[in-house]
Scaffold this motif. Structure first.
Motif, PDB file in Angstrom:
ATOM      1  N   LEU A 197       0.848  -1.204   0.000  1.00 15.47           N
ATOM      2  CA  LEU A 197       0.000   0.000   0.000  1.00 15.47           C
ATOM      3  C   LEU A 197       0.870   1.235   0.000  1.00 15.47           C
ATOM      4  O   LEU A 197       0.648   2.193  -0.732  1.00 15.47           O
ATOM      5  N   HIS A 198       1.924   1.215   0.715  1.00 12.91           N
ATOM      6  CA  HIS A 198       2.838   2.351   0.779  1.00 12.91           C
ATOM      7  C   HIS A 198       3.415   2.673  -0.585  1.00 12.91           C
ATOM      8  O   HIS A 198       3.432   3.820  -1.014  1.00 12.91           O
ATOM      9  N   ASN A 199       3.891   1.629  -1.258  1.00 15.06           N
ATOM     10  CA  ASN A 199       4.551   1.880  -2.529  1.00 15.06           C
ATOM     11  C   ASN A 199       3.578   2.326  -3.598  1.00 15.06           C
ATOM     12  O   ASN A 199       3.901   3.144  -4.435  1.00 15.06           O
ATOM     13  N   SER A 200       2.378   1.772  -3.564  1.00 13.80           N
ATOM     14  CA  SER A 200       1.388   2.212  -4.556  1.00 13.80           C
ATOM     15  C   SER A 200       1.077   3.686  -4.377  1.00 13.80           C
ATOM     16  O   SER A 200       1.002   4.446  -5.348  1.00 13.80           O
ATOM     17  N   VAL A 201       0.935   4.109  -3.141  1.00 10.76           N
ATOM     18  CA  VAL A 201       0.673   5.524  -2.865  1.00 10.76           C
ATOM     19  C   VAL A 201       1.865   6.382  -3.259  1.00 10.76           C
ATOM     20  O   VAL A 201       1.737   7.488  -3.760  1.00 10.76           O
ATOM     21  N   GLY A 202       3.112   5.901  -3.106  1.00 13.46           N
ATOM     22  CA  GLY A 202       4.313   6.657  -3.443  1.00 13.46           C
ATOM     23  C   GLY A 202       4.393   6.979  -4.912  1.00 13.46           C
ATOM     24  O   GLY A 202       4.727   8.093  -5.294  1.00 13.46           O
ATOM     25  N   ILE A 203       4.104   5.970  -5.774  1.00 15.67           N
ATOM     26  CA  ILE A 203       4.161   6.198  -7.220  1.00 15.67           C
ATOM     27  C   ILE A 203       3.096   7.202  -7.632  1.00 15.67           C
ATOM     28  O   ILE A 203       3.336   8.103  -8.431  1.00 15.67           O
ATOM     29  N   GLU A 204       1.908   7.041  -7.084  1.00 16.28           N
ATOM     30  CA  GLU A 204       0.821   7.970  -7.408  1.00 16.28           C
ATOM     31  C   GLU A 204       1.167   9.381  -6.955  1.00 16.28           C
ATOM     32  O   GLU A 204       0.855  10.376  -7.631  1.00 16.28           O
ATOM     33  N   ASN A 205       1.858   9.475  -5.824  1.00 17.03           N
ATOM     34  CA  ASN A 205       2.263  10.806  -5.328  1.00 17.03           C
ATOM     35  C   ASN A 205       3.258  11.463  -6.269  1.00 17.03           C
ATOM     36  O   ASN A 205       3.205  12.668  -6.496  1.00 17.03           O
ATOM     37  N   ILE A 206       4.138  10.677  -6.881  1.00 17.16           N
ATOM     38  CA  ILE A 206       5.094  11.238  -7.833  1.00 17.16           C
ATOM     39  C   ILE A 206       4.365  11.818  -9.042  1.00 17.16           C
ATOM     40  O   ILE A 206       4.677  12.913  -9.515  1.00 17.16           O
ATOM     41  N   SER A 234       6.937  14.837 -17.586  1.00 20.62           N
ATOM     42  CA  SER A 234       6.053  13.659 -17.689  1.00 20.62           C
ATOM     43  C   SER A 234       6.775  12.431 -17.125  1.00 20.62           C
ATOM     44  O   SER A 234       8.003  12.425 -16.996  1.00 20.62           O
ATOM     45  N   VAL A 235       6.013  11.411 -16.796  1.00 25.02           N
ATOM     46  CA  VAL A 235       6.548  10.133 -16.308  1.00 25.02           C
ATOM     47  C   VAL A 235       5.811   8.996 -17.018  1.00 25.02           C
ATOM     48  O   VAL A 235       4.597   9.049 -17.190  1.00 25.02           O
ATOM     49  N   ALA A 236       6.582   7.999 -17.419  1.00 23.82           N
ATOM     50  CA  ALA A 236       5.997   6.831 -18.101  1.00 23.82           C
ATOM     51  C   ALA A 236       6.569   5.553 -17.471  1.00 23.82           C
ATOM     52  O   ALA A 236       7.791   5.418 -17.323  1.00 23.82           O
ATOM     53  N   ILE A 237       5.704   4.614 -17.112  1.00 19.04           N
ATOM     54  CA  ILE A 237       6.112   3.337 -16.492  1.00 19.04           C
ATOM     55  C   ILE A 237       5.666   2.238 -17.444  1.00 19.04           C
ATOM     56  O   ILE A 237       4.472   2.103 -17.746  1.00 19.04           O
ATOM     57  N   GLN A 238       6.621   1.438 -17.935  1.00 17.61           N
ATOM     58  CA  GLN A 238       6.330   0.405 -18.919  1.00 17.61           C
ATOM     59  C   GLN A 238       6.886  -0.939 -18.444  1.00 17.61           C
ATOM     60  O   GLN A 238       7.980  -1.030 -17.894  1.00 17.61           O
ATOM     61  N   ASP A 239       6.130  -1.944 -18.731  1.00 12.30           N
ATOM     62  CA  ASP A 239       6.631  -3.306 -18.557  1.00 12.30           C
ATOM     63  C   ASP A 239       7.402  -3.645 -19.799  1.00 12.30           C
ATOM     64  O   ASP A 239       6.950  -3.388 -20.925  1.00 12.30           O
ATOM     65  N   LYS A 240       8.598  -4.215 -19.611  1.00 14.58           N
ATOM     66  CA  LYS A 240       9.452  -4.454 -20.767  1.00 14.58           C
ATOM     67  C   LYS A 240       8.828  -5.426 -21.753  1.00 14.58           C
ATOM     68  O   LYS A 240       9.141  -5.403 -22.952  1.00 14.58           O
ATOM     69  N   THR A 249      11.050  -3.597 -15.554  1.00  8.79           N
ATOM     70  CA  THR A 249      10.234  -2.369 -15.665  1.00  8.79           C
ATOM     71  C   THR A 249      11.128  -1.217 -16.131  1.00  8.79           C
ATOM     72  O   THR A 249      12.277  -1.099 -15.677  1.00  8.79           O
ATOM     73  N   LEU A 250      10.578  -0.389 -17.049  1.00 13.63           N
ATOM     74  CA  LEU A 250      11.305   0.789 -17.527  1.00 13.63           C
ATOM     75  C   LEU A 250      10.497   2.036 -17.171  1.00 13.63           C
ATOM     76  O   LEU A 250       9.356   2.206 -17.638  1.00 13.63           O
ATOM     77  N   VAL A 251      11.108   2.859 -16.314  1.00 15.25           N
ATOM     78  CA  VAL A 251      10.476   4.140 -15.936  1.00 15.25           C
ATOM     79  C   VAL A 251      11.235   5.273 -16.664  1.00 15.25           C
ATOM     80  O   VAL A 251      12.470   5.326 -16.568  1.00 15.25           O
ATOM     81  N   THR A 252      10.473   6.096 -17.387  1.00 21.13           N
ATOM     82  CA  THR A 252      11.094   7.212 -18.107  1.00 21.13           C
ATOM     83  C   THR A 252      10.511   8.541 -17.607  1.00 21.13           C
ATOM     84  O   THR A 252       9.290   8.763 -17.672  1.00 21.13           O
TER      85      THR A 252
END
Length: 1011
Positions: free
Chosen positions: A956-965, A981-987, A998-1001
């Motif tokens: 729960l903590h980590n899900s909230v952290g990404i959303e906060n970013i 902008s931020v993009a999170i992709q599964d390779k 995972t690739l975060v750009t």
């Protein structure tokens, strides 16, 4: 019948003064007072300053049938000027200041527009008579709209010459006969008068003093006294004057006769005297020619004479009231020299004149003849200059001259010189006086004063006790009843000399005002002193100057030469600019007389004045002698309201269908603010002395006196309402009772109008209101944005400093201590404390450098590797990035690394590699977080199957952290106008990728403009 020797004097106007041509056939005056002159080449309107010329060739005269103007008649009923020409008739309408055709007013009279006309006249309202060149006599009745012709048969159609109303009858003059027009119904019938009497070519008819005057071409005038029908009443005028062409009567009811070659004849029936005026080439005041074409009397009583070849001669009864006595080369007995220094009347009534170049002359004032004494120039030419004259008890004249002292033995008419070559004071003499209590002359000159004993005929110097500086030049002397001689000097002002007591003093109160006193006039206990600084009123008993009179207030010369009091109590002063009259009963008011008033010259000479027994005054000057009787001077009481003659706006004539003299309102645009108004006053008596004063209310309330200048210009007038007011004064300084007014409105531009201001104010109010509201909204949004950013930063801080991380880190330190690994525990604790401090520092800054970000991430990874040694992490920065200059928001990268460490692994495979890379791409900072874990899709699937209630997994903590970013990036974009902008992709979702992970750009701007 006697002949009056008093000359008639004129002012002449020709093409040199602006007249279009010099043969004037017709004269008229319209209702505004403008004078009209019809010449052989054009119609002229004269306003007292300039001629306005109407010609068929110019725009204002294109309605003229011909340039040859033969007749003018102003209809006072219809306010129209009839203009007859050699090729027809037209009208001038003063209301619109324009020539119009007859048909414009009388459509039925259009046929007259092409009939050559000699004369136009009217006796009754709506009836007009046209004497034509070859169509006889035409009668126009505008009330009946009828045109009737008389004498239009082949014999008489060219013979009609004149028409007059005489004792209630209309008399027509043909070439050799007279006819009477008798009323018959709505028309007239003709009746021949004196069928047996043959007149020698009739030129004009005139009714005067109940008699009919007939002017003929070859035998002068004939007069019919009594009934005009009786031939026995016809008699020739007693003084025959050939070539009579016109008549007029003046304001004194004298008859003026214009002749064709013999000048002008003035006949006064009351005194049976005749006066003539003929051209004199030596006198510019005579008529310019002797051939008279027309005569006219204006509303002021001025007589205008149209001449052939020399324009117009004007006789103004008020003009030449000053008689000028001067040298006339054609008359040997005239004044020998025009430079007059002294005038003296002997005890027996004889007059003598002192001149500059011709010595002394005896004046027979009755015959106006002068006798000169050639002996007065015996001692060289300089002795011709005579400055002062006096008389002894034996009626001998003693003369102060530049060559010395002269004695004129009047009985023998002999001049003797009294010389003393050893005594300088006997040369260059200015003043002389016979002392009352001494048998001596007191003489002043360039070298000081001196006595001359009449008894011993010898020169006597002043007593040694008298100090007389040579710089003091005595110019005039006056001895009072106390035997004090008052000396007007150059250099000391006024001096006081008592020859009985041998005392002399300078009058200091006078000297304070003027050091040059030229003349003295005693009046009671006052001396009126003519000085170079105006007139001084000196009270000799109180020894004080009680008043100074500055005659010329226009900044010109105030030199006063001589002063005299007339029988009416007025004081007359000669100056460099003419003669002034002072009225002591009217606050010492001043009236100026100059050449406009008839003076033949303006500059006079020191102490050169004499008052005759009849009250006449004589002033001597540079042009001879001016003589006048103040009691006989007529005042100019005529002072009409001035007229606007032209208006220019921005140097272009104002376009109007109304005459400028009738315009009362002008409406202009804001950029039409350069206005020039021209004006005139139709007062033709001494018109050069007319004055104008004006003011523009709305700009100033003060009147500006512009003298004789007839225009005023206003530049760059701001928009507003103005009232131009104009008044005028005549030559005697009497102001017009009325004031000419023109209202001038300059409208503001549309952006300065009241309606625009209201609209603009409304719009401005609305704009301000909208702006304030928007600003309040922006402030509120910024406050909300700041609050949200703060909240997201706090959430990011909590995400980085989550209890799980802190608990595990502290627990690891505890285990090291318990395991007696004190050195490692201390090292780990130090790193942990530094990380906590850096985290807190960066959380308070909106942006940090890339170098600080890399340092922070390095420390974080190092701390995580102590807890979990199963992962590796590489941090790289491209070479073209300046790590110190590149900035980015803090706490933005770490949560993605943490997610990769804790959510990118499984219990079977805990090894993972994380690659963090910073590069510059398309003017942006690009950060990629690349791991080889299980991938985001699998991680999310695992979350779904996991037990969410388990508090230790941190999901729960980590899900909230990404959303906060993501929220932070959105809020930062809004606040700083970024395009992050931020993009999170599964390779697995990326084409060409075979490995998991995972690739975060992250796309961030290279440059950030902080507010």
């Amino acid at each position: 019948m006697s002949v009056n020797s008093q000359p008639l004097l004129f002012e002449n106007y020709s093409s040199e003064q602006g007249l279009s041509q010099n043969s004037c056939y017709a004269i008229a005056q319209d209702d505004d007072g403008f004078m009209w002159f019809g010449t052989q080449d054009g119609l002229n309107r004269y306003d007292g300053k300039q001629f306005k010329i109407f010609l068929p060739q110019n725009n204002i005269g294109k309605k003229l049938p011909s340039n040859y103007i033969s007749s003018l008649f102003f209809d006072t009923q219809k306010k129209l000027l009839w203009v007859g020409t050699l090729q027809g008739t037209c009208l001038y309408d003063p209301a619109i200041d324009s020539l119009v055709s007859i048909a414009d007013h009388f459509t039925f009279g259009a046929s007259l527009e092409k009939v050559p006309v000699k004369k136009i006249i009217s006796f009754e309202k709506n009836e007009y008579w046209f004497i034509t060149y070859n169509n006889g006599l035409i009668h126009l009745n505008t009330a009946l709209q009828s045109i009737t012709s008389f004498f239009d048969d082949s014999t008489n159609k060219t013979r009609v010459s004149s028409l007059v109303e005489h004792n209630g009858k209309i008399i027509v003059g043909l070439l050799n006969n007279l006819y009477s027009l008798l009323p018959e119904g709505a028309s007239y019938k003709t009746q021949l008068l004196h069928p047996q009497y043959f007149f020698p070519e009739i030129r004009d008819l005139f009714s005067y003093q109940g008699a009919l005057w007939i002017g003929t071409l070859t035998q002068g005038c004939f007069v019919i006294n009594g009934p005009v029908e009786q031939t026995s009443n016809i008699a020739p005028f007693k003084i025959q004057t050939d070539g009579v062409g016109c008549f007029i009567t003046d304001a004194t009811d004298k008859l003026w006769i214009g002749t064709r070659g013999n000048g002008i004849v003035q006949y006064d029936e009351k005194t049976a005297t005749v006066q003539t005026a003929t051209h004199d080439r030596y006198d510019g005041r005579s008529p310019g020619k002797n051939f008279v074409l027309s005569l006219f009397k204006d509303r002021q009583g001025i007589i205008w004479c149209g001449l052939s070849g020399s324009g117009v001669a004007k006789y103004d009864p008020l003009k030449y009231q000053f008689t000028s006595i001067s040298n006339e080369p054609s008359k040997p007995a005239s004044l020998p020299d025009n430079m007059i220094f002294d005038m003296y009347k002997c005890m027996d009534g004889a007059y003598y004149i002192g001149t500059q170049n011709q010595g002394i002359a005896e004046w027979d004032i009755a015959a106006n003849k002068f006798h000169t004494y050639s002996a007065s120039s015996k001692i060289g030419i300089v002795s011709n200059t005579i400055y002062d004259i006096t008389e002894d008890d034996k009626n001998n004249l003693w003369i102060a001259s530049w060559g010395g002292l002269m004695q004129l033995d009047r009985k023998r008419k002999q001049i003797n010189y009294k010389e003393n070559k050893d005594l300088l004071t006997t040369k260059k003499l200015y003043g002389i006086i016979k002392l009352k209590k001494a048998d001596s002359l007191l003489i002043t000159g360039e070298n000081g004063p001196v006595f001359f004993s009449l008894k011993d005929k010898r020169w006597v110097s002043l007593p040694a006790s008298i100090t007389w500086p040579t710089a003091y030049l005595g110019r005039y002397m006056y001895e009072d009843e106390n035997n004090t001689v008052w000396i007007c000097t150059v250099g000391a002002g006024l001096g006081k000399y008592n020859y009985l007591k041998s005392t002399f003093e300078i009058i200091d109160p006078v000297k304070k005002y003027a050091i040059y006193v030229r003349h003295l006039l005693a009046d009671g206990q006052l001396f009126w002193l003519a000085t170079d600084n105006g007139i001084l009123l000196y009270d000799f008993k109180k020894n004080e100057v009680i008043k100074q009179l500055i005659l010329n207030t226009a900044g010109f010369s105030n030199v006063c030469y001589a002063i005299e009091k007339d029988n009416q109590g007025f004081f007359w002063v000669s100056t460099n600019t003419g003669i002034y009259k002072i009225n002591p009963q009217n606050q010492y008011s001043v009236q100026h007389y100059n050449m406009g008033n008839g003076l033949s010259f303006l500059e006079y000479n020191t102490a050169c004045v004499y008052k005759q027994s009849d009250g006449s005054l004589l002033f001597g000057g540079v042009g001879g002698i001016t003589k006048f009787n103040p009691a006989a001077l007529k005042e100019n009481d005529f002072s009409p309201v001035p007229l606007i003659t032209a208006i220019q706006v921005n140097d272009v004539p104002l376009q109007s269908k109304t005459s400028p003299s009738r315009i009362s309102n002008i409406s202009l645009k804001y950029n039409q603010n350069f206005i020039t108004l021209y004006f005139a006053v139709t007062n033709f008596s001494n018109q050069n002395n007319n004055q104008f004063a004006y003011r523009l209310k709305g700009l100033t309330d003060n009147w500006t006196n512009c003298g004789n200048r007839n225009f005023v210009s206003y530049t760059s007038l701001p928009p507003g309402e103005y009232f131009f007011e104009l008044r005028s004064a005549n030559s005697d300084g009497k102001w017009s009772k009325g004031i000419t007014t023109v209202n001038i409105t300059i409208h503001p531009p549309w952006w300065k109008t009241w309606w625009f201001r209201i609209v603009a104010l409304s719009l401005l109010t609305g704009f301000i209101t909208s702006f304030v509201r928007r600003r309040i909204g922006v402030i509120r949004r910024e406050a909300t944005l700041k609050q949200k950013i703060t909240e997201t930063e706090m959430m990011a801080l909590r995400a980085q400093m989550n209890p799980h991380f802190i608990f595990n880190s502290l627990n690891s330190i505890r285990e090291m201590i318990l395991s007696n690994e004190n050195k490692e525990a201390s090292h780990f604790l130090s790193k942990f404390a530094h990380l906590i401090r850096v985290t807190l520092d960066q959380s308070g800054q909106p942006f940090i450098s890339l170098r600080n970000t890399m340092d922070y991430l390095s420390r974080y990874v190092e701390m995580e590797q102590i807890r979990n040694a199963n992962f590796t992490c590489t941090l790289t920065v491209a070479k073209d990035l300046d790590a110190d200059e590149t900035i980015l928001p803090p706490m933005l990268i770490q949560p993605f690394i943490e997610n990769a460490i804790w959510h990118g692994v499984t219990s079977q495979n805990k090894n993972i590699h994380i690659n963090v890379n910073f590069v510059k791409q398309n003017h942006q900072l690009v950060c990629t977080i690349d791991d080889n874990g299980i991938g985001i899709n699998q991680s999310l699937e695992n979350k779904k199957t996991s037990v969410w209630q388990s508090s230790g997994n941190g999901n729960l903590h980590n899900s909230v952290g990404i959303e906060n970013i993501k929220n932070r990036i959105f809020l930062l974009n809004e606040k700083y106008k970024l395009q992050s902008s931020v993009a999170i992709q599964d390779k697995k979702d990326i084409a060409g990728q075979k490995e998991t992970g995972t690739l975060v750009t992250l796309h961030l701007p290279i440059e950030i403009n902080e507010p």
